[in-house]
Design a protein around this motif. Sequence first.
Motif, PDB file in Angstrom:
ATOM      1  N   ASN A  17       0.854  -1.261   0.033  1.00 32.03           N
ATOM      2  CA  ASN A  17      -0.099  -0.032   0.014  1.00 32.03           C
ATOM      3  C   ASN A  17       0.890   1.211   0.025  1.00 32.03           C
ATOM      4  O   ASN A  17       0.264   2.471   0.127  1.00 32.03           O
ATOM      5  CB  ASN A  17      -1.044  -0.052   1.370  1.00 32.03           C
ATOM      6  N   GLY A  18       2.008   1.213   0.018  1.00 33.49           N
ATOM      7  CA  GLY A  18       2.866   2.314  -0.094  1.00 33.49           C
ATOM      8  C   GLY A  18       3.327   2.844   1.394  1.00 33.49           C
ATOM      9  O   GLY A  18       3.700   4.020   1.335  1.00 33.49           O
ATOM     10  N   LYS A  19       2.758   1.907   2.246  1.00 29.37           N
ATOM     11  CA  LYS A  19       3.219   2.471   3.508  1.00 29.37           C
ATOM     12  C   LYS A  19       4.526   2.033   4.133  1.00 29.37           C
ATOM     13  O   LYS A  19       5.014   0.714   3.901  1.00 29.37           O
ATOM     14  CB  LYS A  19       2.039   1.871   4.710  1.00 29.37           C
ATOM     15  N   ARG A  20       5.149   2.771   5.022  1.00 27.23           N
ATOM     16  CA  ARG A  20       6.326   2.440   5.534  1.00 27.23           C
ATOM     17  C   ARG A  20       6.496   1.613   6.885  1.00 27.23           C
ATOM     18  O   ARG A  20       5.320   1.513   7.269  1.00 27.23           O
ATOM     19  CB  ARG A  20       7.273   3.719   5.699  1.00 27.23           C
TER      20      ARG A  20
ATOM     21  N   ARG B 114       4.024   5.257   7.875  1.00 27.47           N
ATOM     22  CA  ARG B 114       4.059   6.745   7.187  1.00 27.47           C
ATOM     23  C   ARG B 114       3.907   6.498   5.553  1.00 27.47           C
ATOM     24  O   ARG B 114       4.331   5.401   5.310  1.00 27.47           O
ATOM     25  CB  ARG B 114       5.182   7.533   7.449  1.00 27.47           C
ATOM     26  N   SER B 115       3.471   7.543   4.954  1.00 29.87           N
ATOM     27  CA  SER B 115       3.504   7.366   3.463  1.00 29.87           C
ATOM     28  C   SER B 115       4.855   8.067   3.205  1.00 29.87           C
ATOM     29  O   SER B 115       5.501   8.647   4.087  1.00 29.87           O
ATOM     30  CB  SER B 115       2.704   8.282   2.904  1.00 29.87           C
TER      31      SER B 115
ATOM     32  N   GLU C 294       5.730  11.613   4.276  1.00 27.40           N
ATOM     33  CA  GLU C 294       5.450  12.048   5.600  1.00 27.40           C
ATOM     34  C   GLU C 294       6.466  12.069   6.486  1.00 27.40           C
ATOM     35  O   GLU C 294       7.590  11.405   6.511  1.00 27.40           O
ATOM     36  CB  GLU C 294       4.447  10.927   6.199  1.00 27.40           C
TER      37      GLU C 294
END
Lengths: 189, 249
Positions: B22-25, B29-30, B33
Motif C-alpha cells: 500500500n506504499g506504507k513504510r 507513514r506514507s 510524511e
Amino acid sequence: MVFPGDEIGYSEEYLCGKGCYEKDGRIKASVFGEVSIDNNNKLLEVKPLKGEPVILHPGDIVFGRISDVRSNMAIVEIIAKEGEEKKSISALKNATLFVSQISDSYVKDISDAFRIGDVIKAKVLQVKPSLQLTMKGDNLGVVKAFCRRCKSTMRVVGSRLQCFRCKTFESRIKISEDYCKPIGIKEVE
Amino acid sequence: MMDEVIKDFDREKKEMKLIDENGKRIDGRSAEELRPVKMKVGVLNRADGSAYIEWGKNKVVAAVYGPREAQPRHIQNPLKGIVQARYNMVSFSVTDRKRPGPDRRSIEISKIISEALEAAVITESFPRTTIDVSMEVLQADAGTRCAGLTAASLALADAGVPMKDLVVACAAGKVDGQVVLDLLKEEDNYGQADLPVAIMPKSEEVVLLQMDGHLTQEEFDRALSMAIEGCKKLYEMQKEALKMSVGGE
C-alpha cells in the motif's frame, strides 16, 4: 511578532535600526521580536522578545577585575555590565584605565589606587579602537579589595580598608559607595 | 558459525520489506510524511539560549553560549565572529554503547553544522568572538544531524543572536527503490541513499547538503525538492515553538 528573515519593510521607505538588516532593498528582521516603527525618524526596529547579547557602549557601567598595574595605567578584565550581571560580555574583555581617569584630583602613584585582584566599578569611555574606562563619577571606584597579606576580603573602616582577619589597614584612593554590596539585588526601601 | 550469521543477516535483509504493497513504510507513514516532531525553546537555565527537539525517536538538546571572546586568540577573526558547533552523541544514545568522545563522524558533523549556522548568523556584528553551539544527542534514530541543526538554530534565536534567517534541516532518501522523506533507522541502514538538506527557509538558500548512496539525476531532484518541502513544514513548527516560549500569542 517577527522571526529572523521576515520582511518588515523597504529600504526606500525606512531606515534600518536595531534588530534588522538590509538585503536587496528590503529590510528584514534579524532577531525574534516585535516590530517598532518610528515614523518621525522613519526608523524600523525589532525589539527582541528574548535576551540579546551584551555589547558595551560608551557610558555603560561595568564591573571589572584589575589584572595588571603598570606605571601609568591599569589593565582591567571586565566581568559584567551593570544590570546584566548574569550574562557574559560579547566582545573583548580587556580594558585599560589610565591614571588620569582614576579620580578628579591628582594621583601620584597608581598603586595607591588599586592592587592586582581588586574588583572595580567603572564607566566605559571608549569602545573603539580600544576599550577605555574611567573611575571618575559618583559610585564608581573599588567595590571589593583583598588583603595583601592574607588575601581575605577587606571592609571599610572610616576612609580606609581593614582586613577582618589580620586587622591590617590599607588604603585606596577611590572606594565606591557600593563597596561589598551584593549586585543584582535591588535595595528594599 | 560466522558464515551462517552473515547468511541469516543477508536473508533477513532481503526479506525485510521497508515499504509494503500500500506504499506504507514500516512505521505506517506514507512516502512524503515526516515523523512526529516536538520542539521546545529555553530548556536550560545556564545557557544563553537552548532548545530541545524530539523527532520520531531522536532526542536532541542544543545550547548556545556567547557571543564571547574566542580563545585561544589565534582563532579570532578581527573582522567577524566565528561559530563553533559541537555535535556529540552520548554513550547511551544507540543500542550498542557508543564509545564516548569525538570520533570521525561527529567531527565531520560538527564542522558542517558550524558552516551551516555561520551562513545564517550575522557574524560581522561580533568581531573577535565565538558563538559556541553544543548539541547533545540523547537518543538516535537516523537524522540526528538534521534534528541537531534544527534545534541549534532555535537555540540561537532563543539567545537573541542576530541571524539572516532561521535554519531548518530535513533528510530525504531512497528506500526499496522509492524516494521517501525523513528516513528512520532501518530505512537508513538498509535503504539505497540518504540526502540530508538544510536551508534558510525564507530565501530557500541551501546551507548544508550531503549524500550517502546513489541517486539518479531525476531521483536527486525529487529527493531535494521533497526535503525542502519537509524543511518548510518544520519551519512552521520552529516558529510555533518560539511563540510558545514567550507565552504564545
